[in-house]
Scaffold this motif. Structure first.
Motif, short mmCIF file in Angstrom:
data_model
loop_
_atom_site.label_atom_id
_atom_site.label_comp_id
_atom_site.label_asym_id
_atom_site.label_seq_id
_atom_site.Cartn_x
_atom_site.Cartn_y
_atom_site.Cartn_z
N HIS A 1 7.20 16.51 7.39
CA HIS A 1 8.11 17.24 8.26
C HIS A 1 9.36 17.71 7.53
CE1 HIS A 1 5.54 15.70 11.49
NE2 HIS A 1 5.97 16.77 12.13
N ILE B 1 0.29 -0.18 5.10
CA ILE B 1 -0.43 1.08 5.31
C ILE B 1 0.31 1.92 6.35
CG2 ILE B 1 -2.53 2.08 6.30
CD1 ILE B 1 -4.12 -0.02 4.91
N GLY B 2 0.76 1.26 7.42
CA GLY B 2 1.53 1.97 8.43
C GLY B 2 2.79 2.60 7.83
N ILE B 3 3.46 1.84 6.95
CA ILE B 3 4.67 2.38 6.31
C ILE B 3 4.34 3.60 5.48
CG2 ILE B 3 6.46 1.88 4.60
CD1 ILE B 3 6.31 -1.07 5.57
N ILE C 1 -1.90 -4.10 6.75
CA ILE C 1 -1.82 -3.08 7.79
C ILE C 1 -0.40 -2.55 7.93
CG2 ILE C 1 -2.19 -2.65 10.23
CD1 ILE C 1 -4.50 -4.51 10.19
N ILE C 2 0.60 -3.46 7.82
CA ILE C 2 1.98 -2.97 7.94
C ILE C 2 2.32 -2.00 6.82
CG2 ILE C 2 4.41 -3.67 7.77
CD1 ILE C 2 3.69 -6.18 9.31
N GLU D 1 4.29 11.17 6.68
CA GLU D 1 4.53 12.09 7.79
C GLU D 1 5.96 12.61 7.77
OE1 GLU D 1 2.33 13.30 10.24
OE2 GLU D 1 1.00 12.57 8.67
N ILE E 1 1.92 5.70 5.89
CA ILE E 1 1.65 6.84 6.78
C ILE E 1 2.97 7.43 7.27
CG2 ILE E 1 0.71 7.52 9.02
CD1 ILE E 1 -1.43 5.35 8.58
N LEU E 2 3.88 6.52 7.63
CA LEU E 2 5.17 6.95 8.15
C LEU E 2 5.94 7.77 7.11
CD1 LEU E 2 6.03 6.26 10.94
CD2 LEU E 2 7.52 4.49 10.02
N THR F 1 -1.12 8.68 -1.60
CA THR F 1 -2.27 7.80 -1.35
C THR F 1 -3.24 7.71 -2.52
OG1 THR F 1 -2.07 8.57 0.90
CG2 THR F 1 -3.94 7.17 0.42
N PHE G 1 0.81 -1.21 0.00
CA PHE G 1 0.00 0.00 0.00
C PHE G 1 0.85 1.27 0.00
CE2 PHE G 1 -4.58 -0.98 0.83
CZ PHE G 1 -4.49 -2.34 0.69
#
Lengths: 358, 286
Positions: free
Chosen positions: B102, B90-92, B87-88, B98, B94-95, B211, B29
């Motif tokens: 920054h 997707i988490g990546i 899920i992993i 983010e 997001i990371l 995304t 993802f």
């Protein structure tokens, strides 16, 4: 049976203790975020039922939350005075389902009564859940995740792109939600304590409903579906229907949460429908232990509260992303699962702990 | 012609999905994030070095990111379930998003046009086309050709295909399956970054642009049949053009909702894709 309700009582005690603590500490403003937390928690326990017990992931539950919130907000703020001629409007007015409301500038608006708006919002969410859930829940794995994610994004895009729904600004000036006995759901500081108890009371009600459901025939059937869908079907469990009903139930929970939080906040914006919100809910269910309603509820209380108070600063989304990755890497069955003590013992004795269902 | 440009980038993302899917059976993802990362890095590097070097640097850096992701998050998992991988990744994603937020902030960036400027156009058979569109389509075509040559003609490509066909058998033949998976992440990160660089002058790049690309790329991958990279190109064009025509019917704000509605429709009606065979799809593990 006794244990089930002793947990409920313990949780109610915790809710009271938190209120007393904020009172003693002279910081009642914390209750505002705690009330908002309660409504998010309602969504999360519903989602926990779907993910943990029925074994179906949804990355679009913020969509149902937004449907509830937006429909209720729209109906209770949209002026119907121009449509007085319509038969439906006249009928509603006769039934006492419309309210005269004055706006900031002294003008008068004819709007739908919050009760009717709430019913319409939840009904719409349930209907959409039925319509979407039918084909979506036939999918598995990647496809299910993508389809629910896609559903959430469609709702987000529609909310963001529709002028009538306030586009990027969302809907504001949503009135409070009147209840019997002079109670009202609104963010007004004078009703902060009663709102705190109303919100958590609703969560406890939802919990009792779900806990009973899990212990019933339906709950056992669902855990069979989760364990092995084909086997469950073979012994005569209507798997598709159970999955769909759980999906609809969790959507109803989400939309109720959306309705009340919108009335509490006095408004709703498209960010409530965003993908990040949906992902965050899944992250909380995961850290709560997947099939553990109490774990999800506690984690929701802690994490939502910290997030709403702004403790994570600009790393808000990143925190939930990291939580998701860590949980899935090291404890794919969730952190606060039932057999956690046994697992720790096994780990300590050097046994293999990396077994999992493919 | 905007449809073709977008179609190219969707196809490139879809090919990235396919490469990793073929090697591991998982959907990454975070695929759209590679495109964003490639574009962003190239924009930053282009301030210090000439454009071609900046693009090369961006591709190399994104490839390294792809490898790091596989080594840190994926490699040591023993037969992870599909849900866990979803899920992993997707988490990546997001990371990465983010971190990008920054590092680069919320501003929208873009690269200069490779040849000419935004108003230059080439007359081609009666229509005027921006040279950048030709760049995008050309690079996309070259990438597909090179990849298919790689998978069919080189030893390494054949080893990768062997792993995707039967991992255990490939291992018995002495192929290092773990390295093949890392390689698949690197290749798909690299072509994602290349795609991000070529379309960046036209579509711009933003920390959050990954995304939507991932979802549309997935739509295209499904439309063409998961794992089929040649069909993905055709499917990418179809989606890109459909999307640009949807503006005629509905407000532009709903453009994304339309392409996702198409995705849902395909998933409901024909999950094997337009070009894929239903029988083959039933054998795959979703």
């Amino acid at each position: 049976m006794a244990r089930r309700y002793s947990m409920v009582a313990a949780f109610a005690g915790l809710v009271v203790a938190i209120q007393v603590a904020t009172y003693l500490a002279g910081a009642p403003y914390h209750l505002t975020q705690l009330t908002m937390t309660a409504y998010y928690s309602l969504l999360i326990v519903g989602l926990c039922m779907l993910i943990g017990y029925a074994g179906q992931i949804s990355l679009g539950h913020a969509g149902f939350f937004a449907i509830g919130g937006y429909v209720s907000a729209f109906l209770t703020t949209h002026d119907l005075a121009a449509h007085k001629g319509l038969r439906l409007v006249a009928l509603l007015q006769k039934a006492g389902m419309l309210l005269e409301r004055s706006d900031l500038y002294g003008g008068s608006h004819l709007v739908v009564h919050p009760w009717l708006a709430c019913a319409a919002a939840v009904l719409l969410a349930v209907v959409i859940a039925y319509v979407v859930g039918g084909p979506v829940l036939k999918l598995r794995g990647h496809y299910l995740a993508m389809a629910t994610l896609g559903f959430g994004i469609i709702i987000y895009r529609v909310a963001l792109g529709t002028e009538l729904l306030g586009a990027a600004d969302g809907i504001s000036e949503v009135p409070g939600f009147p209840l019997p006995f002079g109670l009202i759901i609104s963010g007004n500081a004078s009703v902060r304590v009663s709102n705190y108890y109303l919100a958590w009371g609703l969560v406890i009600l939802g919990m009792v409903l779900l806990l009973n459901l899990i212990q019933s025939r339906v709950g056992r059937a669902l855990s069979a579906v989760h364990g092995a869908e084909d086997a469950a079907g073979a012994i005569g469990i209507p798997t598709a229907r159970y999955k769909l009903n759980t999906f609809v139930l969790s959507a109803a929970f989400a939309s109720v949460a959306g309705v009340f939080l919108t009335h509490y906040n006095g408004g709703i914006g498209p960010s409530e429908a965003s993908v990040m919100k949906s992902v965050r809910y899944v992250a909380i269910v995961a850290i709560g232990g997947m099939a553990n309603l109490w774990g999800a509820l506690l984690m929701s209380l802690v994490l939502n509260y910290l997030s709403l108070r702004g403790y994570f600063g600009t790393f808000d989304d990143a925190v939930f992303g990291v939580i998701l990755i860590l949980i899935m890497l090291f404890a794919p069955d969730g952190l606060l699962r039932r057999h956690i003590l046994a697992d720790l013992k096994r780990l300590a004795s050097g046994g293999a702990s990396d077994e999992e269902a493919a | 012609m905007a449809g073709v440009t977008y179609g190219t980038i969707y196809a490139i993302v879809a090919i990235g999905f396919n490469i990793i899917y073929n090697a591991t059976g998982i959907i990454n993802f975070a695929q759209g994030e590679f495109v964003m990362l490639g574009g962003m890095t190239a924009v930053t590097l282009s301030r210090f070095v000439p454009l071609p070097v900046a693009i090369l640097g961006a591709v190399v850096l994104t490839t390294i990111v792809g490898a790091v992701i596989e080594i840190v998050f994926i490699r040591w998992l023993h037969r992870p379930s599909v849900l866990r991988m979803v899920i992993i990744t997707i988490g990546i994603s997001i990371l990465i998003r983010e971190i990008a937020l920054h590092v680069w902030g919320e501003s929208v960036r873009s690269l200069p046009y490779f040849t000419g400027t935004s108003v230059t156009s080439i007359r081609l058979g009666g229509v005027y086309i921006s040279p950048q569109v030709l760049w995008a389509v050309g690079v996309g075509a070259v990438a597909v050709a090179l990849l298919s040559a790689f998978f069919n003609l080189t030893m390494l490509g054949r080893q990768m295909r062997a792993c995707s066909a039967n991992r255990d058998a490939a291992r018995l033949c002495g192929i290092n399956a773990g390295n093949m998976v890392t390689l698949s992440f690197m290749i798909s990160a690299a072509i994602g970054a290349i795609g991000g660089c070529v379309v960046c002058p036209i579509t711009y790049v933003h920390y959050d642009s990954g995304t939507p690309l991932a979802i549309k790329g997935f739509t295209v991958a499904i439309l063409g049949g998961l794992g089929n990279s040649t069909a993905a190109v055709g499917a990418g064009m179809i989606l890109g053009i459909l999307e640009s025509f949807s503006i005629w019917v509905l407000p532009a704000a709903y453009k994304e909702a339309i392409s996702i509605a198409i995705l849902l429709l395909i998933l409901f009606v024909r999950p094997s894709g337009i070009f894929g065979s239903a029988e083959a799809a039933r054998l795959k593990e979703f």
